[in-house]
Design an enzyme around this catalytic site. Structure first.
Site, mmCIF file in Angstrom:
data_model
loop_
_atom_site.group_PDB
_atom_site.id
_atom_site.type_symbol
_atom_site.label_atom_id
_atom_site.label_comp_id
_atom_site.label_asym_id
_atom_site.label_seq_id
_atom_site.Cartn_x
_atom_site.Cartn_y
_atom_site.Cartn_z
ATOM 1 N N ASP A 1 18.268 -3.862 31.730
ATOM 2 C CA ASP A 1 19.539 -4.577 31.710
ATOM 3 C C ASP A 1 19.624 -5.580 32.873
ATOM 4 O OD1 ASP A 1 22.276 -4.462 30.423
ATOM 5 O OD2 ASP A 1 22.887 -4.024 32.475
ATOM 6 N N ASP B 1 17.206 1.857 27.038
ATOM 7 C CA ASP B 1 17.844 0.854 27.879
ATOM 8 C C ASP B 1 17.856 1.414 29.297
ATOM 9 O OD1 ASP B 1 19.632 -1.353 28.559
ATOM 10 O OD2 ASP B 1 20.208 -1.317 26.447
ATOM 11 N N ASP C 1 25.733 -8.417 22.678
ATOM 12 C CA ASP C 1 26.609 -9.214 23.554
ATOM 13 C C ASP C 1 26.960 -10.565 22.954
ATOM 14 O OD1 ASP C 1 26.497 -7.280 25.589
ATOM 15 O OD2 ASP C 1 24.608 -8.097 26.333
HETATM 16 C C1 GLC Z 1 24.082 -6.435 29.838
HETATM 17 C C2 GLC Z 1 24.433 -5.669 28.598
HETATM 18 C C3 GLC Z 1 25.913 -5.778 28.370
HETATM 19 C C4 GLC Z 1 26.618 -5.160 29.552
HETATM 20 C C5 GLC Z 1 26.166 -5.805 30.851
HETATM 21 C C6 GLC Z 1 26.585 -5.007 32.031
HETATM 22 O O1 GLC Z 1 24.318 -7.778 29.712
HETATM 23 O O2 GLC Z 1 23.687 -6.145 27.522
HETATM 24 O O3 GLC Z 1 26.307 -5.163 27.183
HETATM 25 O O4 GLC Z 1 28.006 -5.301 29.409
HETATM 26 O O5 GLC Z 1 24.774 -5.884 30.918
HETATM 27 O O6 GLC Z 1 25.847 -3.827 32.104
#
Ligand code: GLC
Length: 534
Positions: free
Chosen positions: A204, A102, A329
């Protein structure tokens, strides 16, 4: 893409998302870790997935469970060490699989040394690496932008008398991607991991990465409903999906292209016509802009059918499709559509054209776990209490067996396991021919074996208020997929589409091997894959 072309691993393969806190604890602290993942690689190899994407494992104060990074090039001790990581990478590769990390380039932790420098004074060289703005008249916030996690997106810094922007938590200040030094630093971070041999990144919140230069107010959303997250009160047209983001994505892609055979996946929640822009001009953008439509639309045959059609026709030439049912999420698929439809969802995911991503635990029919209010950990849940927005229920420990804590840990895990784990777990389901796990395994095996299913063409055949049906074909390998998206029985009589074949797979296993010709009766919640005669 023409038949003779070469397909790469991330086109043919299946991606499996691991949420590392919840996959396997190896050192008895109730939190999953890298040696834990390593100890479960045989399972993933058996399951037949090709690539593992792991959510962030880096140094982090854990305000957003690792999506708030304070050092991009080190491992959080909770998860292990760099040696553990190297071992994991080697073992993944030994098994012929790939490892995707990630990458969180939109924001850092407020504890990242870059931010500590940036906030130390207005003329620090890193001041411009983040987004600092003066207060509005009477000390108000610079504009009306909202944080995804609730409240304003601006945080006042007393020492330097300016606000900084954070699309997520105030502990996650946004980086300023208009600054070339910041860009270079992030590209070097990518190279650091790519040099180690990681096979790609899931990037992300890619569509957040650059904001309107003039910081114009976002317009009010006339359709906002109070049970929704407060972020949805505005339409984020100036804070997300800016035209300049495509230059950034293109530059990131150029870094990926310095290496062989890597993949860049973008996390992007946008309508199809905007989503496909992220393939970039001449497909020089992200390889796979995550296609989240199946997890955002209502589970209705008409909607699903048209979403597939729309997506297929919106793809740029040479752009490779992909499909997602769930992630860390979002609610788990069973909790959205119910247990009877979950097998249909699996069939859909694994027979559509394009790379599927499976979220850990979906293959054993894990469902969202009820978390008592005093055990909620997710900041999204805690910041907007009463809206039931916590993401904890879909992030609970993987259920491996019927021992205490589901074989995830020897101690009480960071999130609880459900009461049902003694019957919903890998060990029990591996022994049971009719389990969800056995069903996934059969589907995955079929998809891997049959070119029609992994690289074949897609053609829609039929839909009505209950069914969707489509064809997958590559050379001699041809399959008709018929899915009943309701609980009631129905008839599949595609008048203008005579067909003949054998049922290769069905949610009703008694039908497997039976002939199928021209029309079919379909049970409620039934899905069929028919191998067509040539
Ligand atoms: C993305 C991730 C999530 C996180 C957000 C902020 O949407 O998947 O889990 O809270 O980014 O980094």
């Amino acid at each position: 893409m023409g038949k003779q072309e070469h397909y790469v691993w991330w086109q043919k393969g299946i991606i499996y998302q691991v949420y590392p806190r919840s996959f396997q604890d190896s050192n008895g602290d109730g939190v999953g870790d890298l040696p834990g993942i390593l100890s479960r690689l045989d399972y993933l190899e058996w399951l037949g997935v090709d690539a593992i994407w792991i959510s962030p494992i880096y140094q982090s104060p854990m305000a957003d469970f690792g999506y708030d990074i304070s050092d991009y090039c080190s491992i959080h001790p909770l998860f292990g060490t760099l040696d553990d990581f190297d071992r994991l990478l080697t073992e993944v590769h030994k098994r012929g699989m790939k490892l995707i990390l990630d990458l969180v380039p939109n924001h850092t932790s407020n504890q990242h040394p870059w931010f500590l420098e940036s906030r130390s004074s207005r003329d620090n060289p890193k001041r411009d690496w983040y987004i600092w703005r003066d207060a509005g008249p009477n000390g108000t916030v610079p504009n009306n932008w909202l944080s995804v996690f609730g409240g304003t997106a601006w945080e006042w810094d007393e020492a330097t008398q300016q606000y900084y922007y954070h699309a997520f938590l105030k502990e996650q200040p946004d980086l300023n991607w208009r600054n070339p030094d910041l860009q270079k630093a992030m590209f070097d971070t990518m190279r650091w991991w790519l040099d180690k041999g990681v096979d790609g990144f899931r990037v992300d919140v890619m569509w957040h990465m650059i904001k309107d230069e003039g910081f114009r107010d976002n317009p009010v959303n006339p359709d906002y409903q109070p049970h929704r997250a407060t972020y949805e009160k505005l339409i984020p047209i100036h804070s997300t999906d800016q035209p300049e983001v495509h230059d950034i994505v293109h530059k990131m892609r150029a870094v990926m292209d310095e290496y062989d055979d890597r993949v860049m996946i973008g996390e992007i929640y946008l309508p199809v016509e905007r989503l496909v822009m992220y393939y970039g001009k001449d497909n020089r953008g992200t390889h796979l802009p995550f296609n989240f439509q199946l997890l955002t639309i209502p589970w209705q045959s008409g909607r699903i059918y048209s979403v597939i059609e729309e997506y297929e026709s919106a793809l740029p030439s040479g752009g490779w499709p992909n499909w997602v049912l769930a992630n860390h999420d979002q609610p788990r698929i069973i909790s959205r559509i119910g247990p009877y439809q979950a097998k249909i969802a699996a069939m859909l995911l694994l027979t559509l054209r394009g790379t599927p991503t499976i979220y850990y635990g979906e293959e054993i029919a894990m469902r969202d776990v009820a978390i008592p209010p005093n055990e909620i950990r997710d900041p999204q849940g805690l910041n907007m209490p009463g809206l039931n927005l916590s993401r904890d229920p879909s992030r609970t420990p993987m259920q491996w067996d019927d021992s205490e804590y589901a074989g995830f840990s020897k101690v009480k895990p960071w999130l609880r396991v459900p009461y049902s784990y003694p019957r919903i777990n890998v060990k029990v389901e591996q022994l049971h021919a009719l389990s969800m796990l056995s069903f996934y395994k059969t589907l995955i095996d079929l998809r891997r074996k049959e070119p029609a299913l992994n690289i074949g063409d897609y053609r829609s055949v039929y839909s009505d208020k209950q069914i969707i049906a489509y064809l997958r074909q590559s050379g001699d390998s041809r399959f008709l997929v018929v899915l009943n998206l309701t609980h009631r029985p129905c008839y599949f009589r595609p008048g203008n589409y005579p067909f003949e074949g054998t049922i290769e797979l069905s949610t009703e296993p008694e039908r497997i091997g039976l002939p199928a010709k021209d029309d079919l009766t379909i049970s409620g919640d039934e899905g069929l894959i028919v191998r067509l005669k040539l």
